[in-house]
Design a protein around this motif. Structure first.
Motif, PDB file in Angstrom:
ATOM      1  N   ILE A  22      -0.173  -7.562  -1.852  1.00 49.83           N
ATOM      2  CA  ILE A  22      -0.204  -6.249  -1.195  1.00 49.83           C
ATOM      3  C   ILE A  22      -0.878  -5.222  -2.098  1.00 49.83           C
ATOM      4  O   ILE A  22      -1.686  -4.398  -1.647  1.00 49.83           O
ATOM      5  CB  ILE A  22       1.217  -5.804  -0.807  1.00 49.83           C
ATOM      6  N   GLU A  23      -0.553  -5.257  -3.381  1.00 51.58           N
ATOM      7  CA  GLU A  23      -1.188  -4.324  -4.317  1.00 51.58           C
ATOM      8  C   GLU A  23      -2.689  -4.546  -4.377  1.00 51.58           C
ATOM      9  O   GLU A  23      -3.466  -3.594  -4.484  1.00 51.58           O
ATOM     10  CB  GLU A  23      -0.566  -4.483  -5.706  1.00 51.58           C
ATOM     11  N   ARG A  24      -3.098  -5.789  -4.292  1.00 50.32           N
ATOM     12  CA  ARG A  24      -4.523  -6.098  -4.288  1.00 50.32           C
ATOM     13  C   ARG A  24      -5.188  -5.521  -3.035  1.00 50.32           C
ATOM     14  O   ARG A  24      -6.306  -4.994  -3.094  1.00 50.32           O
ATOM     15  CB  ARG A  24      -4.709  -7.613  -4.349  1.00 50.32           C
ATOM     16  N   ALA A  25      -4.486  -5.629  -1.893  1.00 51.91           N
ATOM     17  CA  ALA A  25      -5.024  -5.080  -0.648  1.00 51.91           C
ATOM     18  C   ALA A  25      -5.116  -3.564  -0.711  1.00 51.91           C
ATOM     19  O   ALA A  25      -6.057  -2.962  -0.175  1.00 51.91           O
ATOM     20  CB  ALA A  25      -4.140  -5.513   0.531  1.00 51.91           C
ATOM     21  N   ILE A  26      -4.162  -2.929  -1.370  1.00 49.93           N
ATOM     22  CA  ILE A  26      -4.211  -1.476  -1.550  1.00 49.93           C
ATOM     23  C   ILE A  26      -5.412  -1.104  -2.411  1.00 49.93           C
ATOM     24  O   ILE A  26      -6.151  -0.148  -2.114  1.00 49.93           O
ATOM     25  CB  ILE A  26      -2.901  -0.971  -2.196  1.00 49.93           C
ATOM     26  N   ALA A  27      -5.640  -1.857  -3.463  1.00 51.37           N
ATOM     27  CA  ALA A  27      -6.732  -1.554  -4.391  1.00 51.37           C
ATOM     28  C   ALA A  27      -8.095  -1.638  -3.718  1.00 51.37           C
ATOM     29  O   ALA A  27      -9.015  -0.884  -4.063  1.00 51.37           O
ATOM     30  CB  ALA A  27      -6.682  -2.514  -5.580  1.00 51.37           C
ATOM     31  N   ARG A  28      -8.248  -2.514  -2.729  1.00 52.45           N
ATOM     32  CA  ARG A  28      -9.543  -2.623  -2.059  1.00 52.45           C
ATOM     33  C   ARG A  28      -9.619  -1.746  -0.808  1.00 52.45           C
ATOM     34  O   ARG A  28     -10.586  -1.808  -0.052  1.00 52.45           O
ATOM     35  CB  ARG A  28      -9.874  -4.080  -1.732  1.00 52.45           C
ATOM     36  N   GLY A  29      -8.591  -0.934  -0.592  1.00 53.58           N
ATOM     37  CA  GLY A  29      -8.618   0.011   0.514  1.00 53.58           C
ATOM     38  C   GLY A  29      -8.241  -0.565   1.853  1.00 53.58           C
ATOM     39  O   GLY A  29      -8.384   0.090   2.885  1.00 53.58           O
ATOM     40  N   GLU A  30      -7.696  -1.751   1.861  1.00 48.44           N
ATOM     41  CA  GLU A  30      -7.324  -2.401   3.119  1.00 48.44           C
ATOM     42  C   GLU A  30      -5.986  -1.894   3.644  1.00 48.44           C
ATOM     43  O   GLU A  30      -5.754  -1.845   4.862  1.00 48.44           O
ATOM     44  CB  GLU A  30      -7.261  -3.922   2.892  1.00 48.44           C
ATOM     45  N   VAL A  31      -5.107  -1.503   2.728  1.00 49.27           N
ATOM     46  CA  VAL A  31      -3.754  -1.075   3.072  1.00 49.27           C
ATOM     47  C   VAL A  31      -3.511   0.304   2.466  1.00 49.27           C
ATOM     48  O   VAL A  31      -3.928   0.569   1.335  1.00 49.27           O
ATOM     49  CB  VAL A  31      -2.721  -2.087   2.516  1.00 49.27           C
ATOM     50  N   PRO A  32      -2.831   1.215   3.195  1.00 53.56           N
ATOM     51  CA  PRO A  32      -2.539   2.548   2.647  1.00 53.56           C
ATOM     52  C   PRO A  32      -1.709   2.458   1.371  1.00 53.56           C
ATOM     53  O   PRO A  32      -0.871   1.562   1.225  1.00 53.56           O
ATOM     54  CB  PRO A  32      -1.750   3.222   3.776  1.00 53.56           C
ATOM     55  N   ALA A  33      -1.923   3.381   0.477  1.00 54.54           N
ATOM     56  CA  ALA A  33      -1.243   3.346  -0.818  1.00 54.54           C
ATOM     57  C   ALA A  33       0.221   3.757  -0.744  1.00 54.54           C
ATOM     58  O   ALA A  33       0.979   3.514  -1.687  1.00 54.54           O
ATOM     59  CB  ALA A  33      -1.974   4.250  -1.806  1.00 54.54           C
TER      60      ALA A  33
END
Length: 209
Positions: A149-160
């Motif tokens: 999930i943190e990786r997805a946040i880092a690439r802008g896929e998931v809200p922070a």
């Protein structure tokens, strides 16, 4: 003239027979099997010894009580947990989560939940066992999902601002409910449905994104 006693012979402590720890893994695996099948209350040292083909005295020398044996057995389940440095990296969170759903991981999840069911009555009585169970049975999968999930946040896929810890715990909670409450097997189709119908929408992602 009186000869002084041999100080070397009398003062040197005698060493007992060194414990053979080579069979510990086999005994702990047998303990987990019995625990998963019978639960803590009905589990006996005799049955574990028979399953491991070891002498009962051997087990009692190593683990003076059933509780100590169970704590060590549950703790050993942490071995082989996810290597957080080599988790799937497909470019999407859904791809990563689905890449983690493999037959060995499904079987491992089922066994962990069966062990959890076997010790659930003891968790409130033994804080040490509860801590070991959390670390060995629940935390590894939650940690892996947190990384994804943190990786997805880092690439802008998931809200922070998502609640990472809450959502990272969903998979384990659903597996536990499926096995322990519904008493139904965990299948790949079930795990995919958890990802698509619960985890992704909770992160603001549409199904199959």
């Amino acid at each position: 003239m009186t000869t002084a006693p041999d100080q070397t012979a009398t003062d040197t402590p005698r060493l007992g027979r060194k414990r053979d720890l080579s069979r510990d893994p086999e005994i702990l695996e047998a303990a987990l099997d019995v625990l998963a099948e019978t639960g803590f209350e009905r589990m006996t040292i005799d049955e574990v010894a028979a399953r491991a083909r070891a002498g009962k005295a051997t087990l009692y020398r190593r683990w003076p009580s059933k509780s100590e044996l169970v704590i060590d057995a549950v703790a050993c389940m942490k071995r082989g947990a996810y290597d957080l440095s080599s988790l799937p990296d497909t470019g999407t969170l859904r791809g990563d989560l689905l890449a983690m759903i493999k037959e060995p991981s499904i079987a491992d999840a089922e066994r962990k939940m069966q062990v959890m069911a076997g010790i659930v009555s003891m968790l409130s009585k033994s804080p040490e066992l509860a801590d070991v169970a959390e670390e060995a049975l629940v935390a590894p999968r939650r940690a892996a999902h947190r990384v994804l999930i943190e990786r997805a946040i880092a690439r802008g896929e998931v809200p922070a601002d998502v609640d990472i810890d809450l959502i990272a715990s969903v998979g384990s909670a659903m597996v536990a409910h499926r096995l322990l409450v519904e008493r139904r097997p965990v299948t790949r189709a079930f795990l995919v449905s958890v990802v698509d119908a619960i985890v992704l929408p909770a992160l603001g992602l549409s199904e199959k994104r």
